[in-house]
Design a protein around this motif. Structure first.
Motif, PDB file in Angstrom:
ATOM      1  N   ASP A  17       0.776  -1.229   0.000  1.00  0.00           N
ATOM      2  CA  ASP A  17       0.000   0.000   0.000  1.00  0.00           C
ATOM      3  C   ASP A  17       0.814   1.290   0.000  1.00  0.00           C
ATOM      4  OD1 ASP A  17      -2.330  -1.444  -0.093  1.00  0.00           O
ATOM      5  OD2 ASP A  17      -2.576  -1.507   2.081  1.00  0.00           O
ATOM      6  N   THR A  18       2.143   1.210  -0.148  1.00  0.00           N
ATOM      7  CA  THR A  18       2.869   2.462  -0.363  1.00  0.00           C
ATOM      8  C   THR A  18       2.597   2.897  -1.805  1.00  0.00           C
ATOM      9  OG1 THR A  18       4.831   1.293  -1.133  1.00  0.00           O
ATOM     10  CG2 THR A  18       4.712   1.802   1.230  1.00  0.00           C
ATOM     11  N   ILE A  19       2.912   4.124  -2.146  1.00  0.00           N
ATOM     12  CA  ILE A  19       2.589   4.589  -3.501  1.00  0.00           C
ATOM     13  C   ILE A  19       3.353   3.767  -4.536  1.00  0.00           C
ATOM     14  CG2 ILE A  19       2.785   6.550  -5.114  1.00  0.00           C
ATOM     15  CD1 ILE A  19       0.428   6.662  -3.125  1.00  0.00           C
ATOM     16  N   GLY A  20       4.605   3.402  -4.222  1.00  0.00           N
ATOM     17  CA  GLY A  20       5.369   2.562  -5.153  1.00  0.00           C
ATOM     18  C   GLY A  20       4.707   1.223  -5.360  1.00  0.00           C
ATOM     19  N   SER A  21       4.358   0.572  -4.266  1.00  0.00           N
ATOM     20  CA  SER A  21       3.778  -0.772  -4.424  1.00  0.00           C
ATOM     21  C   SER A  21       2.344  -0.715  -4.954  1.00  0.00           C
ATOM     22  CB  SER A  21       3.885  -1.586  -3.132  1.00  0.00           C
ATOM     23  OG  SER A  21       3.548  -0.841  -2.019  1.00  0.00           O
ATOM     24  N   ALA A  26      -2.083  -3.920  -9.288  1.00  0.00           N
ATOM     25  CA  ALA A  26      -3.033  -3.688 -10.384  1.00  0.00           C
ATOM     26  C   ALA A  26      -4.218  -2.823  -9.975  1.00  0.00           C
ATOM     27  CB  ALA A  26      -3.522  -5.025 -10.910  1.00  0.00           C
ATOM     28  N   GLY A  27      -4.260  -2.391  -8.745  1.00  0.00           N
ATOM     29  CA  GLY A  27      -5.389  -1.558  -8.319  1.00  0.00           C
ATOM     30  C   GLY A  27      -6.520  -2.403  -7.770  1.00  0.00           C
ATOM     31  N   GLY A  28      -7.670  -1.782  -7.619  1.00  0.00           N
ATOM     32  CA  GLY A  28      -8.776  -2.482  -6.971  1.00  0.00           C
ATOM     33  C   GLY A  28      -8.730  -2.222  -5.473  1.00  0.00           C
ATOM     34  N   PHE A  29      -9.548  -2.918  -4.714  1.00  0.00           N
ATOM     35  CA  PHE A  29      -9.595  -2.754  -3.246  1.00  0.00           C
ATOM     36  C   PHE A  29      -9.779  -1.299  -2.833  1.00  0.00           C
ATOM     37  CE2 PHE A  29      -6.766  -6.485  -3.718  1.00  0.00           C
ATOM     38  CZ  PHE A  29      -7.571  -7.410  -3.098  1.00  0.00           C
ATOM     39  N   GLY A  30     -10.520  -0.539  -3.638  1.00  0.00           N
ATOM     40  CA  GLY A  30     -10.766   0.850  -3.259  1.00  0.00           C
ATOM     41  C   GLY A  30      -9.531   1.729  -3.328  1.00  0.00           C
ATOM     42  N   THR A  31      -8.558   1.344  -4.146  1.00  0.00           N
ATOM     43  CA  THR A  31      -7.334   2.156  -4.229  1.00  0.00           C
ATOM     44  C   THR A  31      -7.441   3.254  -5.284  1.00  0.00           C
ATOM     45  OG1 THR A  31      -6.370   0.569  -5.766  1.00  0.00           O
ATOM     46  CG2 THR A  31      -5.800   0.302  -3.453  1.00  0.00           C
ATOM     47  N   PRO A  36      -4.252   9.176  -9.009  1.00  0.00           N
ATOM     48  CA  PRO A  36      -3.454  10.320  -9.490  1.00  0.00           C
ATOM     49  C   PRO A  36      -1.997  10.269  -9.020  1.00  0.00           C
ATOM     50  CG  PRO A  36      -5.545  11.054  -8.560  1.00  0.00           C
ATOM     51  CD  PRO A  36      -5.421   9.598  -8.239  1.00  0.00           C
ATOM     52  N   LEU A  37      -1.728   9.504  -7.964  1.00  0.00           N
ATOM     53  CA  LEU A  37      -0.357   9.443  -7.440  1.00  0.00           C
ATOM     54  C   LEU A  37       0.430   8.259  -7.991  1.00  0.00           C
ATOM     55  CD1 LEU A  37      -1.151  10.157  -3.670  1.00  0.00           C
ATOM     56  CD2 LEU A  37      -0.298  11.754  -5.378  1.00  0.00           C
ATOM     57  N   ARG A  38      -0.294   7.295  -8.570  1.00  0.00           N
ATOM     58  CA  ARG A  38       0.401   6.065  -9.018  1.00  0.00           C
ATOM     59  C   ARG A  38       1.185   6.338 -10.300  1.00  0.00           C
ATOM     60  NH1 ARG A  38      -4.055   1.938  -9.942  1.00  0.00           N
ATOM     61  NH2 ARG A  38      -2.459   0.335  -9.910  1.00  0.00           N
TER      62      ARG A  38
END
Ligand SMILES: Cc1ncc(COP(=O)(O)O)c(C=O)c1O
Length: 296
Positions: A17-21, A26-31, A36-38
């Motif tokens: 859950d850091t911005i790098g990871s 692949a996203g999902g889980f309400g991320t 915009p930061l990824r």
């Protein structure tokens, strides 16, 4: 290496859950809120696509001039819903990385320390990563510890004069925490002393046989995926929104067995020292919970 500043990762990947990871994931889980930061990465298909590795290899060959590393959860994509590919699929990915001078990063935070039947899933996959990412099971889950393990090639790239240009300056407050390290060392000793891997494989065979006998043929079940003691039972919800996974798990919890859903996939991840009686109980409770939780 100059110009090599992008990553290749897989569909369905989860790396933290850091911005790098989150970016590699692949996203999902309400991320979505972090989108915009990824930063962008190259995305191969997930393990639910049978030729995912072949597609990834094509992408490596095509993009090697700009690729720094390939990041993969070897054997099992946990958070994606226990998606698995056969172990034999992976070795060619390692070869493609080596041939194209792209680093291979294996994320074994979920699969490491015996979960899939070998100490590391990479071993079964014939993968020899340049960087190995480990956490969770390193202390048997008892203390917070994670590590990034580098092979000789990566290690020596940072080896040089004290405070020289090669020095790797980054660290964390709790890096090398002495108490966590002591627990991790003891845990590693116990893995061998208690022959935990033998138990994982025996209990895995037992689990497979029980699931085949009691669960696989049920009409509410779409697929069962099992590797070591990492298992997903995918339900065949007849329509969206029934939340069968949650209901089945709630029923199991009420019967004393802690199961969690990933959407409509029921996750079975007993502890690696689990007993034959416990495995039997888990499957019996799952059976009853499917009956109760899928009643509409
Ligand atoms: C494969 C994988 N990588 C990374 C992570 C994230 O680990 P942490 O929460 O310790 O950052 C997880 C957590 O579930 C995981 O399953």
């Amino acid at each position: 290496m100059t110009g090599r500043n992008s990553y290749l990762a897989f569909g369905g990947a989860y790396h933290g859950d850091t911005i790098g990871s989150l970016s590699i994931g692949a996203g999902g889980f309400g991320t979505d809120i972090f989108d915009p930061l990824r930063f962008p990465v190259m995305r191969a298909p997930g393990f639910d696509t049978p030729n995912a590795i072949d597609v990834a290899i094509e992408m490596i060959v095509e993009n090697c001039a700009s690729l720094a590393a390939v990041v993969i959860e070897p054997l099992v994509q946990g958070a994606a819903g226990m998606e698995m590919l056969p172990a034999e699929e992976f070795a060619k990915l390692g070869i493609a990385c080596r041939d194209n001078d792209v680093l291979l990063i294996c994320d074994e935070v979920a699969t490491g320390f015996g979960r899939t039947g070998t100490l590391f899933a990479s071993e079964q996959c014939g993968l020899s990563p340049d960087l190995l990412v480990i956490g969770k099971g390193i202390t048997g889950g008892y203390l917070a510890m994670a590590a990034t393990v580098a092979n000789e090639r990566v290690y020596s790239a940072f080896l040089g004069d004290d405070l020289g240009p090669r020095t790797f300056y980054h660290g964390h407050s709790y890096s090398g925490n002495a108490l966590a390290a002591a627990v991790a060392l003891k845990h590693l000793e116990l893995i061998y002393e208690w022959d935990v891997l033998a138990n994982v494989n025996e209990r895995s065979d037992q689990l497979r046989a029980l699931l085949d006998a009691k669960i696989a043929e049920r009409p509410e079940v779409k697929a069962i995926r099992l590797q070591g003691l990492m298992c997903g039972v995918e339900l065949a919800a007849p329509r969206e929104g029934l939340r069968w996974g949650r209901k089945v798990c709630a029923s199991a919890v009420a019967q004393g067995v802690l199961l969690r859903p990933l959407g409509d996939v029921i996750v079975l991840m007993p502890m690696l020292t689990t007993t034959a009686d416990e495995v039997e109980r888990i499957v019996n409770v799952l059976d009853a919970a499917i009956t109760e939780g899928t009643r509409t």
